[in-house]
Design a protein around this motif. Structure first.
Motif, mmCIF file in Angstrom:
data_model
loop_
_atom_site.group_PDB
_atom_site.id
_atom_site.type_symbol
_atom_site.label_atom_id
_atom_site.label_comp_id
_atom_site.label_asym_id
_atom_site.label_seq_id
_atom_site.Cartn_x
_atom_site.Cartn_y
_atom_site.Cartn_z
ATOM 1 N N ARG A 35 0.831 -1.206 0.000
ATOM 2 C CA ARG A 35 0.000 0.000 0.000
ATOM 3 C C ARG A 35 0.864 1.254 0.000
ATOM 4 N N LYS A 36 1.896 1.263 0.836
ATOM 5 C CA LYS A 36 2.767 2.435 0.900
ATOM 6 C C LYS A 36 3.411 2.708 -0.452
ATOM 7 N N ARG A 37 3.888 1.655 -1.106
ATOM 8 C CA ARG A 37 4.524 1.832 -2.405
ATOM 9 C C ARG A 37 3.520 2.342 -3.427
ATOM 10 N N MET A 38 2.276 1.871 -3.364
ATOM 11 C CA MET A 38 1.248 2.373 -4.275
ATOM 12 C C MET A 38 1.058 3.877 -4.104
ATOM 13 N N PHE A 39 0.964 4.322 -2.872
ATOM 14 C CA PHE A 39 0.796 5.761 -2.623
ATOM 15 C C PHE A 39 2.017 6.540 -3.121
ATOM 16 N N ASP A 40 3.215 6.005 -2.873
ATOM 17 C CA ASP A 40 4.441 6.680 -3.321
ATOM 18 C C ASP A 40 4.474 6.809 -4.845
ATOM 19 N N GLU A 41 4.088 5.747 -5.546
ATOM 20 C CA GLU A 41 4.160 5.770 -7.007
ATOM 21 C C GLU A 41 3.045 6.606 -7.620
ATOM 22 N N MET A 42 1.906 6.702 -6.969
ATOM 23 C CA MET A 42 0.880 7.635 -7.435
ATOM 24 C C MET A 42 1.408 9.070 -7.372
ATOM 25 N N GLU A 43 2.135 9.370 -6.311
ATOM 26 C CA GLU A 43 2.729 10.702 -6.189
ATOM 27 C C GLU A 43 3.804 10.928 -7.245
ATOM 28 N N ALA A 44 4.581 9.880 -7.570
ATOM 29 C CA ALA A 44 5.609 10.011 -8.602
ATOM 30 C C ALA A 44 4.977 10.349 -9.953
ATOM 31 N N VAL A 45 3.891 9.677 -10.290
ATOM 32 C CA VAL A 45 3.209 9.945 -11.559
ATOM 33 C C VAL A 45 2.648 11.362 -11.567
ATOM 34 N N ALA A 46 2.047 11.773 -10.452
ATOM 35 C CA ALA A 46 1.492 13.130 -10.376
ATOM 36 C C ALA A 46 2.580 14.186 -10.550
ATOM 37 N N ALA A 47 3.819 13.840 -10.164
ATOM 38 C CA ALA A 47 4.936 14.780 -10.297
ATOM 39 C C ALA A 47 5.624 14.681 -11.661
ATOM 40 N N GLY A 48 5.095 13.809 -12.539
ATOM 41 C CA GLY A 48 5.640 13.712 -13.886
ATOM 42 C C GLY A 48 6.794 12.742 -14.032
#
Length: 410
Positions: A333-346
């Protein structure tokens, strides 16, 4: 325990959602190549988008909006030509890039017109690999479709698809939950067979590690030590939505309350003589018993399905009480949240492959090794999903006999 808002972030996969944007950065398996031996079009729904997958007469695959942009007719009932898919309502023709190639009446009346150049249909890239058809629904340029080493192992391969009426993420959390093997598949199976024990060896230690393409989970049971491959090699929760344990199980969101389970399986064959499989069959497995209406519980993945759908169409994680065995779930779950943020940051998310030099038979850890010996005594029953067709079982038996004869085995 998650808040309802954080739970929604994990579960919603439609266009514009955080998880939807993350999953659209990866190629997703959506069908078997062999399905198009008997049909040219197939209606599919992926992450809330209604689409049509087709194969034209030149062998090109396309994935386009299910509705024609002219008058919104259903293109699942269109027909294929040399270059694309033609709507059965008024004959507009579209290719796999989404371009409109022909508008019969418009061009009859206005031969010099450019109306068709102003019309496009939503279209996504499709690629064939390992007997599967893969779709990429994200922004360009697309990453490379992973070239996993297991795809090249010698053996008889088959693809199995099921539709599961629950959210994709409770399916994927199962991929990093080692203890469920002890109870769901071992102890409960004994109960279902009317047996009263002995119970499966208990888990005594768990380990979870991240690597370039997901997580490895390790375990020690009462009957093993840290020298066993279950600990030294472990098994793979493959990022972002797959389990890899020698075979692959992808959990592809259809929408927020249903999931396409796509399994890629291989049976090792005797000997080491060359074996070429002309086609990889694809079949659809039932999830309910037609006579009773109850979920099928006789096979490994069918048991998983029962656990998943039992959590509800979308699991309410605000009501959970996680324990020590759930450390892997928490990591995922933590990694999912981290990678969603990575995508949002481009940024490219975890596991994105863009260098062709790296994408050559990519290694994944596997208990027993990549090219494992075939079991003795002939091909084994298919334990993973109910409903294996007789023709697939027969093909495996013929392949086994062919290889046994070539190697001199009896």
């Amino acid at each position: 325990m998650l808040s309802s808002q954080r739970n929604k972030l994990l579960c919603e996969t439609g266009p514009g959602t955080s998880m939807g944007e993350l999953l659209r950065r990866y190629w997703q398996p959506i069908a078997g190549v062999s399905e198009f031996e008997r049909q040219d079009t197939k209606a599919v729904r992926i992450m809330g988008e209604d689409l049509v997958l087709y194969r034209d007469r030149e062998g090109n695959y396309g994935l386009v909006d299910r509705h024609c942009p002219h008058r919104r007719a259903d293109l699942a009932y269109g027909f294929t030509e040399d270059r694309g898919l033609r709507c059965n309502y008024h004959g507009w023709l579209f290719d796999h890039s989404g371009a409109c190639l022909h508008q019969p009446f418009e061009e009859t009346r206005h031969s010099e017109g450019t109306f068709k150049d102003k019309v496009r249909i939503k279209a996504y890239p499709v690629a064939a690999k390992a007997g599967l058809l893969w779709a990429y629904l994200g922004p360009q340029p697309a990453p490379l479709l992973p070239d996993w080493d297991r795809f090249y192992s010698r053996g008889y391969k088959q693809i199995v698809i099921s539709e599961i009426p629950c959210n994709w993420f409770q399916c994927q959390e199962n991929s990093i939950d080692p203890v469920h093997f002890e109870w769901l598949h071992a102890n409960w199976s004994m109960v279902l067979r009317g047996q009263d024990g002995p119970r499966a060896p208990t888990h005594t230690r768990l380990g979870f590690d991240e690597f370039d393409y997901g997580f490895v989970y390790r375990r020690v049971r009462a009957d093993t030590t840290e020298d066993d491959e279950l600990w030294t090699t472990g098994r793979v929760c493959l990022w972002p939505n797959c389990l890899y344990v020698g075979h692959f199980e992808w959990r592809v969101p259809i929408d927020d309350t249903s999931t396409l389970s796509v399994g890629w399986f291989i049976d090792e064959l005797p000997g080491d003589a060359p074996f070429e499989q002309r086609r990889i069959p694809c079949w659809h497995a039932p999830v309910r018993d037609e006579k009773t209406g109850r979920w099928i519980d006789t096979h490994v993945m069918n048991q998983d399905y029962i656990a998943w759908v039992g959590q509800g169409a979308i699991a309410d994680r605000t009501l959970e009480h996680l324990g020590e065995s759930d450390r892997g779930v928490i990591m995922l779950r933590k990694r999912m949240f981290d990678e969603m943020e990575a995508v949002a940051a481009g940024r490219d998310p975890l596991g994105t492959i863009r260098d062709p030099a790296l994408n050559d038979r990519l290694y994944l850890p596997i208990v027993g090794g990549l090219n494992r010996p075939a079991p003795g005594g002939g091909p084994q029953p298919f334990v993973f999903l109910a409903g294996q067709p007789d023709e697939v079982r027969s093909e495996l038996e013929q392949a086994w006999q062919q290889c046994a004869t070539a190697t001199g085995a009896t």
